[in-house]
Design a protein around this motif. Structure first.
Motif, PDB file in Angstrom:
ATOM      1  N   ALA A 112     -26.114   5.977  63.396  1.00  0.00           N
ATOM      2  CA  ALA A 112     -24.864   5.614  63.699  1.00  0.00           C
ATOM      3  C   ALA A 112     -23.777   6.368  63.584  1.00  0.00           C
ATOM      4  CB  ALA A 112     -24.464   4.281  62.787  1.00  0.00           C
ATOM      5  N   LYS A 113     -22.354   6.227  64.140  1.00  0.00           N
ATOM      6  CA  LYS A 113     -21.371   7.338  63.833  1.00  0.00           C
ATOM      7  C   LYS A 113     -20.863   6.995  62.650  1.00  0.00           C
ATOM      8  CE  LYS A 113     -20.714   7.449  68.786  1.00  0.00           C
ATOM      9  NZ  LYS A 113     -19.779   6.668  70.034  1.00  0.00           N
ATOM     10  N   LEU A 114     -20.767   6.011  62.228  1.00  0.00           N
ATOM     11  CA  LEU A 114     -20.439   5.270  60.626  1.00  0.00           C
ATOM     12  C   LEU A 114     -21.166   4.518  60.100  1.00  0.00           C
ATOM     13  CD1 LEU A 114     -16.578   4.899  61.392  1.00  0.00           C
ATOM     14  CD2 LEU A 114     -17.445   6.795  60.408  1.00  0.00           C
ATOM     15  N   TYR A 115     -21.121   4.395  58.680  1.00  0.00           N
ATOM     16  CA  TYR A 115     -22.203   3.520  57.881  1.00  0.00           C
ATOM     17  C   TYR A 115     -21.431   2.860  57.024  1.00  0.00           C
ATOM     18  CZ  TYR A 115     -25.855   6.438  60.127  1.00  0.00           C
ATOM     19  OH  TYR A 115     -26.685   7.119  61.066  1.00  0.00           O
ATOM     20  N   MET A 116     -21.473   1.794  56.846  1.00  0.00           N
ATOM     21  CA  MET A 116     -20.955   0.805  55.772  1.00  0.00           C
ATOM     22  C   MET A 116     -21.790   0.114  54.958  1.00  0.00           C
ATOM     23  SD  MET A 116     -17.917  -1.651  56.592  1.00  0.00           S
ATOM     24  CE  MET A 116     -17.103  -0.531  57.749  1.00  0.00           C
ATOM     25  N   ASP A 117     -21.451   0.325  53.297  1.00  0.00           N
ATOM     26  CA  ASP A 117     -22.495  -0.208  52.492  1.00  0.00           C
ATOM     27  C   ASP A 117     -21.638  -1.264  52.004  1.00  0.00           C
ATOM     28  OD1 ASP A 117     -23.880  -0.909  50.064  1.00  0.00           O
ATOM     29  OD2 ASP A 117     -24.570   1.156  49.821  1.00  0.00           O
ATOM     30  N   CYS A 118     -22.291  -2.702  52.270  1.00  0.00           N
ATOM     31  CA  CYS A 118     -21.650  -3.935  51.910  1.00  0.00           C
ATOM     32  C   CYS A 118     -22.981  -4.550  51.110  1.00  0.00           C
ATOM     33  CB  CYS A 118     -21.316  -4.829  52.887  1.00  0.00           C
ATOM     34  SG  CYS A 118     -19.751  -4.205  53.964  1.00  0.00           S
ATOM     35  N   THR A 119     -23.799  -3.792  50.638  1.00  0.00           N
ATOM     36  CA  THR A 119     -24.949  -4.388  49.792  1.00  0.00           C
ATOM     37  C   THR A 119     -24.489  -4.960  48.374  1.00  0.00           C
ATOM     38  OG1 THR A 119     -25.563  -2.258  48.787  1.00  0.00           O
ATOM     39  CG2 THR A 119     -26.625  -2.886  51.016  1.00  0.00           C
ATOM     40  N   GLY A 120     -23.336  -4.752  47.961  1.00  0.00           N
ATOM     41  CA  GLY A 120     -23.236  -5.220  46.646  1.00  0.00           C
ATOM     42  C   GLY A 120     -23.881  -4.020  45.668  1.00  0.00           C
ATOM     43  N   ASP A 121     -24.926  -3.959  45.584  1.00  0.00           N
ATOM     44  CA  ASP A 121     -25.738  -3.004  44.759  1.00  0.00           C
ATOM     45  C   ASP A 121     -25.596  -1.560  45.171  1.00  0.00           C
ATOM     46  OD1 ASP A 121     -26.678  -4.972  43.067  1.00  0.00           O
ATOM     47  OD2 ASP A 121     -28.613  -5.101  43.682  1.00  0.00           O
ATOM     48  N   GLY A 122     -24.975  -1.224  46.222  1.00  0.00           N
ATOM     49  CA  GLY A 122     -25.006   0.055  46.687  1.00  0.00           C
ATOM     50  C   GLY A 122     -25.896   0.832  46.988  1.00  0.00           C
ATOM     51  N   ARG A 123     -26.808   0.016  47.799  1.00  0.00           N
ATOM     52  CA  ARG A 123     -28.356   0.680  48.145  1.00  0.00           C
ATOM     53  C   ARG A 123     -28.104   1.826  49.065  1.00  0.00           C
ATOM     54  NH1 ARG A 123     -33.797  -0.670  48.137  1.00  0.00           N
ATOM     55  NH2 ARG A 123     -35.047   1.459  48.380  1.00  0.00           N
ATOM     56  N   LEU A 124     -27.578   1.554  50.389  1.00  0.00           N
ATOM     57  CA  LEU A 124     -27.253   2.311  51.195  1.00  0.00           C
ATOM     58  C   LEU A 124     -26.601   3.822  50.737  1.00  0.00           C
ATOM     59  CD1 LEU A 124     -27.607   3.455  54.266  1.00  0.00           C
ATOM     60  CD2 LEU A 124     -25.469   2.270  54.579  1.00  0.00           C
ATOM     61  N   GLY A 125     -25.514   3.660  50.219  1.00  0.00           N
ATOM     62  CA  GLY A 125     -24.608   4.715  49.620  1.00  0.00           C
ATOM     63  C   GLY A 125     -25.446   5.596  48.433  1.00  0.00           C
ATOM     64  N   LYS A 126     -26.328   4.896  47.643  1.00  0.00           N
ATOM     65  CA  LYS A 126     -27.252   5.595  46.631  1.00  0.00           C
ATOM     66  C   LYS A 126     -28.345   6.475  47.393  1.00  0.00           C
ATOM     67  CE  LYS A 126     -31.097   5.099  43.805  1.00  0.00           C
ATOM     68  NZ  LYS A 126     -32.732   5.013  44.336  1.00  0.00           N
ATOM     69  N   GLU A 127     -28.928   5.887  48.519  1.00  0.00           N
ATOM     70  CA  GLU A 127     -29.888   6.726  49.127  1.00  0.00           C
ATOM     71  C   GLU A 127     -29.464   7.831  49.888  1.00  0.00           C
ATOM     72  OE1 GLU A 127     -32.932   6.220  48.730  1.00  0.00           O
ATOM     73  OE2 GLU A 127     -32.950   4.359  47.878  1.00  0.00           O
ATOM     74  N   ALA A 128     -27.940   7.683  50.333  1.00  0.00           N
ATOM     75  CA  ALA A 128     -27.284   8.743  51.039  1.00  0.00           C
ATOM     76  C   ALA A 128     -26.736   9.821  49.781  1.00  0.00           C
ATOM     77  CB  ALA A 128     -26.146   8.290  51.784  1.00  0.00           C
ATOM     78  N   GLY A 129     -26.781   9.859  48.527  1.00  0.00           N
ATOM     79  CA  GLY A 129     -26.266  10.502  47.619  1.00  0.00           C
ATOM     80  C   GLY A 129     -25.003  10.419  47.285  1.00  0.00           C
ATOM     81  N   ALA A 130     -24.372   9.265  47.522  1.00  0.00           N
ATOM     82  CA  ALA A 130     -23.036   9.107  47.363  1.00  0.00           C
ATOM     83  C   ALA A 130     -22.708   8.775  45.871  1.00  0.00           C
ATOM     84  CB  ALA A 130     -22.440   7.801  48.051  1.00  0.00           C
ATOM     85  N   LEU A 131     -21.508   9.585  45.606  1.00  0.00           N
ATOM     86  CA  LEU A 131     -21.176   9.213  44.096  1.00  0.00           C
ATOM     87  C   LEU A 131     -20.918   8.042  43.535  1.00  0.00           C
ATOM     88  CD1 LEU A 131     -18.833  12.439  43.909  1.00  0.00           C
ATOM     89  CD2 LEU A 131     -21.233  12.542  43.280  1.00  0.00           C
TER      90      LEU A 131
END
Length: 612
Positions: free
Chosen positions: A150-169
């Motif tokens: 995708a061009k943009l990704y949005m983490d609406c998982t509550g637990d932040g699973r996608l962002g955590k896997e991407a290395g987001a702070l």
């Protein structure tokens, strides 16, 4: 889509939304309706998250029991959430949790730009030079894997699973009071969080009903529950809470097991302690096995919301949503904090804005988030976490994401582009969001029309339908005075007017390609699916009485030889926003005839918009 021999399906989209709770559904719908190709991954078989039939929490937000007054403070979130709540109130008179699941599912299926993947969990992300290039998801029910680019990704998982896997702070736990100057915070920082809950529902059976608890159910005395009201029991208790002193992600299964013991122990106390003999004929009807989670990861964004931002209702130039629930902190011990109230909820004077910057990752260039995992301190999060506010954030984030993709703007560039931010805000206002302090756009052809009506009330003049504001938020508990405009902002015909109408007439003919109406839906009241008789008394369940039910729109043309044309006829309306495409040339007058409301003794219209 491309499938290989290993059942790996490759997909491309403009936006991937991970998480199908209320925030994710709102984000995905907003992005799809604004022209983006969207994939929505939800790890459960139903949408709705904490509001779904699996958990059954109330959707609450700014319109809480202390914030709302007719014609003055209309704090319900509006927009996509309002559309869903109104649909549910009308189509779900039985208040079935599964019907609410169905309505969310239908909304997503109706969007041609939206691909819905249920039972599909995002488990990994590929990142190159600080940008996500794909996400990996699995669906065990079909033994498929998905690589979604995708061009943009949005983490609406509550637990932040996608962002955590991407290395987001991100951060977890509670900050010390001194870190951000928050007097509602504790003196020292710790790793504790708000706990999770399990709800239950019961039925009156008309005859004595025994309850035999399992041997592992907890035991509670009346003294243990002295700060936790349990005088009615048709819909369980949010204070059946546990897990705040554990890791609400890693320990989720253990938390669930203990919550079952607690919840069944509370019901055992009600049924068998002798303190509540009136429960004799009542029996458990349903109880959850999926913990309703309040807190886990909170991402670090371009901006971090704090207690002061909420208390002072700071005005952000990039505001894209608002909140108004109290800063609602719970003891991390949950039900075991027997000597403490289960919640501390100081009422905030105003609703507050939420900036786009708090929904964009500080270090992953194309990652956004919406919901309880946004960039906020523990204290600010205690207000922003509730689902009504999460839905408003979802709509704001989804709209911004779609317009950024269409504009070819990276998120950092979008944040710096004031014209882009204003375009996002005006699009949100057009689609029935509310943003404190943001004036309406001036692209309404109705602004140049002369307005007349069959009748009007002193506080509801016909001219209000073109003032650009679609709710009153100047009263107690509304927006900060300098961020709002007093007045009812709606036309109200006189009670007893037998055939109310309102007309727009242009001195110079206009071409109209679209018409939109915003009606009154009683947004000063609460509206949410509830299994609580007490909460139901606060609402009108069904069509809202203020709403125009039947109306007709007739166009008149410059050429006297061209007959008037009925361009719209709506029957049995219960929605707040009605927008239609039309193709009208050389129009000199539009007349709206109101043929009935859903109960009120006069007609009300907030806004009439006409587009070229």
């Amino acid at each position: 889509m491309i499938t290989d021999e290993q059942n790996l399906i490759t997909m491309e989209a403009d936006i991937l939304v991970a998480g199908g709770g209320v925030s994710g559904v709102s984000a995905a719908l907003a992005a799809a309706r604004n022209g983006a190709k969207v994939v929505l991954c939800q790890d459960r078989p139903v949408l709705g998250g904490n509001a779904s039939s699996e958990i059954r929490m109330h959707i609450v937000g700014a319109a809480n029991s202390k914030r709302g007054k007719a014609l003055e403070t209309e704090a319900r979130e509006g927009g996509i959430l309002e559309e869903i709540l109104l649909e549910n109130a009308v189509r779900n008179p039985q208040r079935s949790a599964s019907m609410f699941d169905l309505i969310l599912y239908e909304k997503c299926r109706a969007e041609s730009n939206l691909t819905l993947l249920l039972n599909t969990t995002v488990i990994d992300a590929e990142v190159e030079e600080g940008r996500m290039v794909s996400a990996l998801a699995i669906r065990e029910s079909t033994e498929h894997r998905f690589r979604i680019a995708a061009k943009l990704y949005m983490d609406c998982t509550g637990d932040g699973r996608l962002g955590k896997e991407a290395g987001a702070l991100y951060k977890t736990g509670r900050e010390a009071a001194s870190e951000y100057g928050e007097n509602l915070a504790n003196e020292h920082a710790d790793a504790y969080r708000q706990g999770s809950s399990l709800l239950f529902t019961t039925r009156e059976m008309g005859r004595p009903m025994r309850f035999t608890p399992p041997s592992w159910a907890r035991k509670f005395s009346e003294e243990d529950l002295k700060f936790r009201s349990h005088s009615t029991w048709e819909y369980g208790y949010w204070w059946v809470e546990f897990g705040g002193m554990l890791d609400t992600i890693a320990d989720n299964e253990a938390i669930r097991d203990e919550l079952l013991a607690i919840m069944l122990g509370v019901w055992d106390h009600i049924k068998n302690s002798g303190h509540h003999p009136e429960s004799e004929n009542w029996a458990l009807d349903w109880f959850g096995f999926v913990p309703g989670k309040r807190e886990s990861r909170r991402f670090i964004g371009k901006y971090l919301l704090t207690q002061a931002d909420l208390e002072q209702a700071v005005h952000f130039e990039d505001v894209i949503a608002y909140g108004g629930w109290p800063m609602d902190t719970h003891p991390p011990q949950g039900i075991d904090a027997t000597e403490l109230n289960p919640a501390h909820q100081p009422f905030s004077r105003y609703v507050y804005g939420i900036p786009l910057r708090a929904l964009i990752s500080a270090n992953v260039k194309n990652l956004m988030f919406a919901g309880r995992n946004i960039s906020a301190t523990h204290i600010a999060f205690s207000s922003t976490r509730v689902m009504g506010t999460c839905a408003a954030m979802g709509q704001g984030a989804g709209t911004a994401a779609a317009l950024a993709v269409q504009s070819g703007l990276a998120l950092d560039d979008a944040l710096r582009d004031k014209a882009f931010i204003r375009r996002v805000q005006h699009r949100l206002l057009e689609q029935d969001a509310y943003l404190p302090g943001i004036p309406p756009a001036k692209d309404n052809l109705a602004l140049s029309a002369t307005l007349r009506a069959s009748s009007e009330q002193p506080e509801g003049e016909a001219a209000h339908v073109t003032d650009g504001y679609t709710r009153a938020m100047y009263g107690a508990g509304g927006a900060r005075p300098e961020l709002t405009v007093p007045g009812t902002h709606r036309w109200m015909s006189q009670p007893g007017d037998p055939a109310p109408w309102i007309e727009l007439e242009w001195a110079t003919p206009v071409s109209i390609g679209g018409i939109a109406f915003v009606f009154d839906t009683g947004m000063h009241r609460r509206l949410t699916l509830t299994h609580s008789d007490e909460v139901l008394k606060m609402m009108e369940w069904g069509p809202q009485p203020e709403t125009v039910k039947n109306f007709r729109v007739t166009a008149f043309f410059a050429d006297p030889e061209t007959p008037a044309c009925q361009v719209l006829s709506i029957q049995n309306n219960y929605q707040r926003l009605i927008a239609r495409q039309v193709n009208l040339e050389q129009v000199v007058k539009l007349r709206v005839d109101i043929d009935g409301t859903n109960g009120l003794d006069h007609a009300r219209i907030f806004e009439i918009r006409c587009y070229e």
